[in-house]
Design a protein around this motif. Structure first.
Motif, short mmCIF file in Angstrom:
data_model
loop_
_atom_site.label_atom_id
_atom_site.label_comp_id
_atom_site.label_asym_id
_atom_site.label_seq_id
_atom_site.Cartn_x
_atom_site.Cartn_y
_atom_site.Cartn_z
N GLY A 1 -5.16 2.96 4.55
CA GLY A 1 -6.50 2.70 4.08
C GLY A 1 -7.53 2.53 5.18
N SER B 1 -4.67 1.21 -8.36
CA SER B 1 -5.36 1.86 -7.26
C SER B 1 -4.69 3.16 -6.89
N SER B 2 -5.46 4.06 -6.30
CA SER B 2 -4.90 5.32 -5.80
C SER B 2 -4.11 5.11 -4.52
N HIS B 3 -4.24 3.92 -3.88
CA HIS B 3 -3.60 3.67 -2.59
C HIS B 3 -2.64 2.47 -2.58
N ASN C 1 -14.84 4.43 -7.77
CA ASN C 1 -14.41 4.88 -6.46
C ASN C 1 -15.27 4.17 -5.42
N ARG D 1 0.86 -1.18 0.00
CA ARG D 1 0.00 0.00 0.00
C ARG D 1 0.89 1.22 0.00
N GLU E 1 -11.01 4.94 -2.01
CA GLU E 1 -9.99 4.59 -2.98
C GLU E 1 -10.57 4.65 -4.39
#
Length: 187
Positions: free
Chosen positions: A107, A167-169, A143, A103, A147
């Motif tokens: 999160g 993923s954004s994370h 979304n 990651r 995330e």
């Protein structure tokens, strides 16, 4: 010396021909038609069988410690039988997939949601015919509240599928699985 050079050149030529003449998968007209019908119904799912995480030192350490399922390694994890899926039902996409990798951002603390999960109407859902594979390429972003995911899936007439999720994370991950018609279970 000429014989050695001739053998080397002949061997090199055989290797090149072997690489260029790999078996091409051809699909029957019935498989292509069934695939067209499945995609146009917008009611299908990919049951994930393998996760293909991005290589990292941490994942190698977990693999070396024997903490992955039997038959798995740091670059290919067997997830058969755990109910992992990516579904398309009309305009809605749903996913429940395990995540293996790193990651980049925190999160939250929900221990029940460590994998990739989303359920909703995606942005820019595109399912386009792919003339090269005789299948389809599906793209969308979605979304889940915390995330954002960018998904690209390849759907093949043989009913196999591969898809990647950015993923954004988290680090990017790929999955391999089987494509089938989605039939909603009655409760």
């Amino acid at each position: 010396m000429k014989k050695i050079l001739s053998c080397i050149i002949a061997g090199f030529a055989l290797v090149l021909m072997g690489c260029a003449s790999g078996a091409k998968v051809s699909s029957s007209p019935a498989e292509i038609e069934a695939m067209d019908n499945l995609v146009s119904s917008r009611s299908f799912e990919i049951t994930a069988q393998w996760a293909r995480p991005m290589p990292s030192q941490a994942l190698n350490s977990i693999s070396n410690a024997g903490m992955l399922p039997n038959g798995s390694n740091a670059s290919r994890v067997d997830i058969n039988g755990n109910g992992s899926y990516l579904r398309v039902i009309g305009d809605v996409v749903k996913a429940d997939l395990p995540f293996f990798g790193e990651r980049q951002m925190s999160g939250g603390y929900d221990q029940q949601r460590t994998g990739i999960q989303f359920d909703g109407v995606p942005e820019d859902l595109q399912i386009e015919a792919n003339s090269k594979t005789k299948g389809y390429t599906m793209r969308f972003s979605i979304n889940n509240g915390t995330e954002t995911f960018q998904v690209v899936a390849q759907l093949f007439p043989s009913r196999s599928s591969t898809f990647s999720i950015v993923s954004s994370h988290r680090a990017q991950i790929r999955y391999e699985g089987r494509l089938s018609e989605y039939v909603e279970e009655e409760e």
